[in-house]
Design a protein around this motif. Sequence first.
Motif, mmCIF file in Angstrom:
data_model
loop_
_atom_site.group_PDB
_atom_site.id
_atom_site.type_symbol
_atom_site.label_atom_id
_atom_site.label_comp_id
_atom_site.label_asym_id
_atom_site.label_seq_id
_atom_site.Cartn_x
_atom_site.Cartn_y
_atom_site.Cartn_z
ATOM 1 N N LEU A 93 0.811 -1.223 0.000
ATOM 2 C CA LEU A 93 0.000 0.000 0.000
ATOM 3 C C LEU A 93 0.841 1.269 0.000
ATOM 4 C CD1 LEU A 93 -2.699 -1.076 2.620
ATOM 5 C CD2 LEU A 93 -2.863 -1.158 0.126
ATOM 6 N N HIS A 96 0.223 4.490 -2.256
ATOM 7 C CA HIS A 96 -1.201 4.573 -2.604
ATOM 8 C C HIS A 96 -1.930 5.196 -1.406
ATOM 9 C CE1 HIS A 96 -0.417 1.976 -6.088
ATOM 10 N NE2 HIS A 96 0.306 1.228 -5.258
ATOM 11 N N LEU A 99 -5.906 4.848 -1.144
ATOM 12 C CA LEU A 99 -6.293 3.472 -0.843
ATOM 13 C C LEU A 99 -5.952 3.108 0.601
ATOM 14 C CD1 LEU A 99 -7.413 0.794 -1.850
ATOM 15 C CD2 LEU A 99 -5.124 0.210 -2.678
ATOM 16 N N ALA A 100 -4.747 3.455 1.021
ATOM 17 C CA ALA A 100 -4.329 3.146 2.386
ATOM 18 C C ALA A 100 -5.175 3.902 3.404
ATOM 19 C CB ALA A 100 -2.853 3.487 2.569
ATOM 20 N N THR A 102 -8.302 5.003 2.999
ATOM 21 C CA THR A 102 -9.653 4.433 3.011
ATOM 22 C C THR A 102 -9.705 3.156 3.839
ATOM 23 O OG1 THR A 102 -10.107 5.353 0.818
ATOM 24 C CG2 THR A 102 -11.530 3.564 1.584
ATOM 25 N N LEU A 103 -8.744 2.282 3.626
ATOM 26 C CA LEU A 103 -8.701 1.041 4.396
ATOM 27 C C LEU A 103 -8.462 1.319 5.875
ATOM 28 C CD1 LEU A 103 -6.651 -1.270 1.995
ATOM 29 C CD2 LEU A 103 -9.121 -1.279 2.399
ATOM 30 N N GLY A 197 -12.992 -4.005 0.671
ATOM 31 C CA GLY A 197 -11.921 -3.053 0.395
ATOM 32 C C GLY A 197 -10.563 -3.723 0.326
ATOM 33 N N TRP A 200 -10.514 -5.801 -2.873
ATOM 34 C CA TRP A 200 -10.418 -4.928 -4.054
ATOM 35 C C TRP A 200 -9.018 -4.353 -4.173
ATOM 36 C CZ3 TRP A 200 -9.252 0.179 -5.046
ATOM 37 C CH2 TRP A 200 -9.553 0.634 -6.335
ATOM 38 N N ALA A 201 -8.405 -3.984 -3.045
ATOM 39 C CA ALA A 201 -7.040 -3.462 -3.068
ATOM 40 C C ALA A 201 -6.078 -4.515 -3.615
ATOM 41 C CB ALA A 201 -6.624 -3.040 -1.658
ATOM 42 N N TRP A 204 -6.750 -4.801 -7.408
ATOM 43 C CA TRP A 204 -6.308 -3.615 -8.151
ATOM 44 C C TRP A 204 -4.788 -3.555 -8.234
ATOM 45 C CZ3 TRP A 204 -3.983 1.184 -6.585
ATOM 46 C CH2 TRP A 204 -4.008 2.164 -7.580
ATOM 47 N N LEU A 205 -4.123 -3.828 -7.110
ATOM 48 C CA LEU A 205 -2.664 -3.809 -7.116
ATOM 49 C C LEU A 205 -2.102 -4.947 -7.960
ATOM 50 C CD1 LEU A 205 -1.994 -2.965 -3.358
ATOM 51 C CD2 LEU A 205 -1.747 -1.439 -5.330
#
Length: 208
Positions: A93, A96, A99-100, A102-103, A197, A200-201, A204-205
């Motif tokens: 992460l 990002h 993203l980080a 949000t998680l 999440g 999805w992360a 996506w990664l």
Amino acid sequence: MHVNLLALYNLYLIVIFALSTAARYRVYIQVVSLVLALPQRWPKLSQLLLQHRWLLVNWRTLLPSVLTLMLTVVNSAVYYLLLPQATLTPRDLVGHVFLATTLGVLAALVVALDGYALSVPGDIRTPELDKQFDQAEFWLSSRWSKVVEWFTLRRVRPRQMVAEHLRNALEAVAQTINWAMWYWTSQLLARLLLALGLWWAWFWLRSG
């Protein structure tokens, strides 16, 4: 860091389930003992409770349970069937920020909801409740209630007063149950969002 966030979150769900069960064990015992004691110790009150059972079991109390079941099915399907085993570490992460963040917010929300639920006391059966039930049973079964009605020209009707008081108490209990059920649903929803999440992360990664 090489901590697998997916595995860590799965472990968290297991631990929080165990802690929640342990924290609510006394409540479960109290509810069972109260239900078993009603017909023997308070038979008249038990009959009156059955007449108002719809206050506790209706669509407002059942809907959160249905939604919770649906969320559980979706969560299980996503976690065990739709996505394969994967590894997602904090190092993945790095770089990002959105993203980080949000998680992190979702994780904080899950921990906060679960922590509050564990910290709230849940005593159901208390000596005060037993005393109130004893008084209600006395007026429901005793002939003194008719004597009081006769002397007061039916201006004071103990049995009717007990029924009204019981109805008000059950409505308050129903509201508490409704709140608890919706809170339970919000807990599961937050957990589901965090699970989705994380997955999805990873996807996506991995795709990037």
